[in-house]
Design an enzyme around this catalytic site. Structure first.
Site, PDB file in Angstrom:
ATOM      1  N   ASP A 111       0.858  -1.188   0.000  1.00  0.00           N
ATOM      2  CA  ASP A 111       0.000   0.000   0.000  1.00  0.00           C
ATOM      3  C   ASP A 111       0.888   1.230   0.000  1.00  0.00           C
ATOM      4  O   ASP A 111       1.996   1.204   0.530  1.00  0.00           O
ATOM      5  CB  ASP A 111      -0.902   0.013   1.235  1.00  0.00           C
ATOM      6  CG  ASP A 111      -1.954  -1.074   1.213  1.00  0.00           C
ATOM      7  OD1 ASP A 111      -2.464  -1.387   0.125  1.00  0.00           O
ATOM      8  OD2 ASP A 111      -2.294  -1.607   2.287  1.00  0.00           O
ATOM      9  N   ASP A 129      -6.964  -1.336  -4.701  1.00  0.00           N
ATOM     10  CA  ASP A 129      -8.060  -0.964  -3.802  1.00  0.00           C
ATOM     11  C   ASP A 129      -8.954   0.086  -4.460  1.00  0.00           C
ATOM     12  O   ASP A 129     -10.183   0.009  -4.385  1.00  0.00           O
ATOM     13  CB  ASP A 129      -7.517  -0.405  -2.483  1.00  0.00           C
ATOM     14  CG  ASP A 129      -6.677  -1.403  -1.707  1.00  0.00           C
ATOM     15  OD1 ASP A 129      -6.908  -2.625  -1.842  1.00  0.00           O
ATOM     16  OD2 ASP A 129      -5.779  -0.957  -0.962  1.00  0.00           O
TER      17      ASP A 129
END
Length: 156
Positions: A111, A129
């Site tokens: 991330d 995402d």
């Protein structure tokens, strides 16, 4: 079909960005893009959103395989005849594949997009995402529009 191309583009963008982050930044390192709003923060996640179910990789493998099978099935059955649904499923397919490949090959999800909304630090996320969220929002829009169309034509 164009929807699979969309999924491939999202997967490519996701994996290239994660490669760049994982090979050029250490975990926890941060680069400011817009002060107090947007940062690139190298982070790792072994769970789902907000690190829920952290470390439950087999659960995520199973869920990912089920989602991928369902998305491909609906893409073939309905998505190719309904453009908005097809685009939605393309985003979901690309996002699911992006995080699934991370879990398989890295044992964690990379991330890096870090957003602040006022004083709230939104959990760090990635392009996969974002692709999933866009896909789900488009499915909601499709469902609302489809429901209105059926109501208008008297099909309940």
């Amino acid at each position: 079909m164009y929807y699979y191309l969309l999924a491939a583009i999202m997967l490519f963008l996701d994996q290239c960005s994660k490669y760049a982050i994982s090979h050029n930044m250490t975990v926890g390192e941060q680069v400011t893009l817009i002060p107090n709003v947007l940062y690139i923060t190298s982070s790792r996640n072994t769970g789902a959103a907000w690190n829920i179910l952290e470390g439950k990789m087999w659960f995520f493998y199973i869920i990912s395989i089920v989602v991928l099978a369902a998305v491909v099935y609906y893409m073939q059955k309905v998505g190719r005849h309904r453009p908005l649904l097809g685009v939605s499923l393309g985003f979901i397919l690309g996002g699911t594949l992006g995080n699934f490949l991370d879990r398989i090959f890295r044992g964690e999800v990379v991330d890096f997009i870090h957003v602040y909304i006022g004083s709230y630090s939104y959990p760090v996320f990635n392009i996969a995402d974002s692709s999933l969220v866009v896909g789900v929002i488009l499915i909601l829009i499709f469902t609302l529009l489809d429901g209105k169309k059926e109501k208008k034509h008297g099909r309940n």
